[in-house]
Design a protein around this motif. Sequence first.
Motif, short mmCIF file in Angstrom:
data_model
loop_
_atom_site.label_atom_id
_atom_site.label_comp_id
_atom_site.label_asym_id
_atom_site.label_seq_id
_atom_site.Cartn_x
_atom_site.Cartn_y
_atom_site.Cartn_z
N LEU A 1 0.71 -1.16 0.28
CA LEU A 1 0.05 0.28 0.39
C LEU A 1 1.32 1.13 -0.47
O LEU A 1 0.86 2.13 -0.99
CB LEU A 1 -0.65 0.36 0.98
N ARG A 2 1.93 1.69 0.85
CA ARG A 2 2.78 2.40 0.75
C ARG A 2 3.56 2.67 -0.29
O ARG A 2 3.26 3.92 -0.66
CB ARG A 2 4.48 1.92 2.01
N ARG A 3 4.26 1.59 -1.41
CA ARG A 3 4.47 1.95 -2.53
C ARG A 3 3.59 2.30 -2.84
O ARG A 3 3.57 2.92 -4.46
CB ARG A 3 5.09 0.46 -3.17
N TRP A 4 2.22 1.94 -4.05
CA TRP A 4 1.43 2.46 -4.51
C TRP A 4 1.16 3.86 -4.01
O TRP A 4 0.87 4.68 -4.98
CB TRP A 4 -0.03 1.19 -4.58
N ARG A 5 0.64 3.54 -3.09
CA ARG A 5 0.73 5.34 -2.27
C ARG A 5 1.72 6.45 -2.87
O ARG A 5 1.47 7.70 -3.46
CB ARG A 5 0.90 5.27 -0.77
N MET A 6 3.26 6.17 -3.08
CA MET A 6 4.50 6.93 -3.65
C MET A 6 4.16 7.03 -5.20
O MET A 6 4.02 7.68 -5.89
CB MET A 6 5.30 6.00 -2.96
N GLY B 1 8.45 13.39 2.77
CA GLY B 1 9.32 14.43 2.30
C GLY B 1 9.85 13.89 0.74
O GLY B 1 9.45 14.97 -0.07
N MET B 2 9.66 12.86 0.74
CA MET B 2 9.68 12.29 -0.99
C MET B 2 8.55 12.83 -1.79
O MET B 2 8.83 12.81 -2.75
CB MET B 2 10.22 10.68 -0.33
N ASP B 3 7.64 12.57 -1.22
CA ASP B 3 6.50 12.70 -2.06
C ASP B 3 6.56 14.36 -2.22
O ASP B 3 5.62 14.48 -2.99
CB ASP B 3 5.41 11.80 -1.04
N ALA B 4 6.76 14.38 -1.54
CA ALA B 4 6.38 16.08 -1.49
C ALA B 4 7.33 16.82 -2.85
O ALA B 4 7.26 17.58 -3.11
CB ALA B 4 6.95 16.66 0.04
N VAL B 5 8.74 16.47 -2.48
CA VAL B 5 9.62 16.46 -3.68
C VAL B 5 9.43 16.12 -5.09
O VAL B 5 9.33 17.00 -5.98
CB VAL B 5 11.22 16.39 -3.18
N LEU B 6 9.03 14.70 -5.54
CA LEU B 6 7.51 13.81 -6.55
C LEU B 6 6.72 14.73 -6.84
O LEU B 6 6.17 15.44 -8.18
CB LEU B 6 7.98 13.18 -6.26
N GLY B 7 5.82 15.45 -5.74
CA GLY B 7 4.78 15.72 -6.30
C GLY B 7 5.07 17.79 -7.13
O GLY B 7 4.74 18.25 -7.42
N ARG C 1 -0.06 15.57 -5.00
CA ARG C 1 1.30 16.03 -6.21
C ARG C 1 0.34 17.35 -6.59
O ARG C 1 0.52 17.09 -8.04
CB ARG C 1 1.33 14.67 -6.76
N SER C 2 1.17 18.02 -5.92
CA SER C 2 0.68 19.56 -6.78
C SER C 2 1.53 20.59 -6.39
O SER C 2 1.30 21.95 -6.01
CB SER C 2 -0.83 19.69 -7.00
N ALA C 3 2.76 20.35 -5.05
CA ALA C 3 3.18 21.17 -4.27
C ALA C 3 4.18 22.63 -5.24
O ALA C 3 3.81 23.43 -5.45
CB ALA C 3 3.98 20.76 -3.28
N ILE D 1 15.82 16.63 -3.24
CA ILE D 1 16.15 15.27 -4.04
C ILE D 1 17.63 14.65 -3.90
O ILE D 1 16.75 13.18 -4.22
CB ILE D 1 15.73 16.02 -5.15
N ARG D 2 18.44 15.64 -3.96
CA ARG D 2 19.51 14.09 -3.25
C ARG D 2 19.77 13.73 -1.70
O ARG D 2 20.53 13.23 -1.58
CB ARG D 2 20.96 15.33 -3.47
N THR D 3 18.39 14.52 -1.10
CA THR D 3 19.06 13.34 0.17
C THR D 3 18.25 12.64 -0.09
O THR D 3 18.14 11.53 1.09
CB THR D 3 17.72 14.54 1.36
N TYR D 4 16.77 12.23 -0.60
CA TYR D 4 16.07 10.95 -0.62
C TYR D 4 16.25 10.29 -2.11
O TYR D 4 15.77 9.08 -2.33
CB TYR D 4 14.78 11.61 -1.28
N PHE D 5 17.56 10.46 -3.65
CA PHE D 5 17.51 9.65 -4.11
C PHE D 5 18.64 9.92 -4.53
O PHE D 5 19.71 10.57 -4.36
CB PHE D 5 16.47 10.05 -5.59
N PRO D 6 19.10 8.98 -5.25
CA PRO D 6 20.71 8.32 -6.35
C PRO D 6 21.07 9.44 -6.49
O PRO D 6 19.99 9.86 -7.47
CB PRO D 6 21.03 7.05 -6.16
N THR D 7 22.49 9.47 -7.13
CA THR D 7 23.06 10.83 -8.25
C THR D 7 22.13 9.88 -9.61
O THR D 7 21.54 10.95 -10.37
CB THR D 7 24.69 10.82 -8.64
#
Length: 388
Positions: free
Chosen positions: A15-20, A40-46, A63-65, A81-87
């Motif tokens: 469920l968490r993954r589908w929500r993301m 936080g990850m969802d916010a930067v994606l949004g 997701r519309s921030a 985004i550098r906090t949450y994702f690889p380069t």
Amino acid sequence: MAGTGSAAVVGEERLRRWRMVLGGGEADGTGCALSGADAGMDAVLGALYGGNGGAGRKGTGERSAGLGGSAPGVARWLGDIRTYFPTSVVQVMQRDAIQRLGLSALLLEPEMLEAVTPDVHLVGTLLSLNKAMPETTRETARTVVRKVVEELEKRLASRTRATLTGALDRSARISRPRHADIDWGRTIRANLKNYLPEHRTVVPERLVGYGRASRAVKKEVVLCIDQSGSMAASVVYASVFGAVLASMRSIETRLVVFDTAVVDLTDQLDDPVDVLFGTQLGGGTDINRALAYCQSKITRPADTVVVLISDLYEGGIRDEMLKRVAAMKTAGVEFVTLLALSDEGAPAYDREHAAALAALGAPAFACTPDLFPEVMAAALEKRPLPVP
């Protein structure tokens, strides 16, 4: 009971993954709330991929921030985004932000550039903005570009020099050297089958060496680079390779960039960053004019390799372009056409022009930076190119 608990954990994770993936709101149907790092990850994606054009509606969980038009806001997002994702993911998201949200203008802000993870695509974007860049940003931009160039040189230079040095040695080798010109190491290896155990020696049936005249003749390489906007990554890689080739004493290197005009940047090859800032991405394309200039600079056709890097969308005179290529090949020039010099996959290109060049014995193909040294080695040795 343990199995039931484990299944519940698996279900919650799904469920968490589908929500993301779905981004929240009433439409996702998961009923899953995010917290901590997930939020936080969802916010930067949004901010980048949310609905409503990224305009944003605070507090809805959708997701519309948005990133807005503020350079400090975008700089914070770049840090997040550098906090949450690889380069590798960060670089993709940066490119998407520039393309989807029209952030090119914000790259002119020094604080924005300092927050960006440098890569080849960012360098291409900076070069396309070069003429519009204020002086307050230019030095920061050069620092970003230099960092990318130095990383590329570290990755590519040693292998390129080693591969091409071997090719030049082989192309200069002769089978009847004078005694002073015998390469004894290669001669022994070439005659190991003639080893006589009883005498503990090798009979040198075939001598391998270098002629003095052959060693004195330098190979000439002309890099002719299309600087239209679609060739940005190729321009970056070609400039780095141009600087590497220019550092080899056995190769005379010329670097020419073109759109509808032709610019010779050979005198800047000691610094690929200067070469890159000497380009002007965008505009039309006149391949025929560029090849005419390159042809006029060739003094020893049999010792020259011309590398045209272009998607072949010709705005000049097509028939003249083809006649020029045919004339160079007839004179003894090794002619190579690269539709792209990058890691971006299959490029868009003019298939009719590519087929016409192939019919002249000058196959056109895309080339990755890692394959380029092998292509150049084959061209210098006048053997079939390793077409991917």
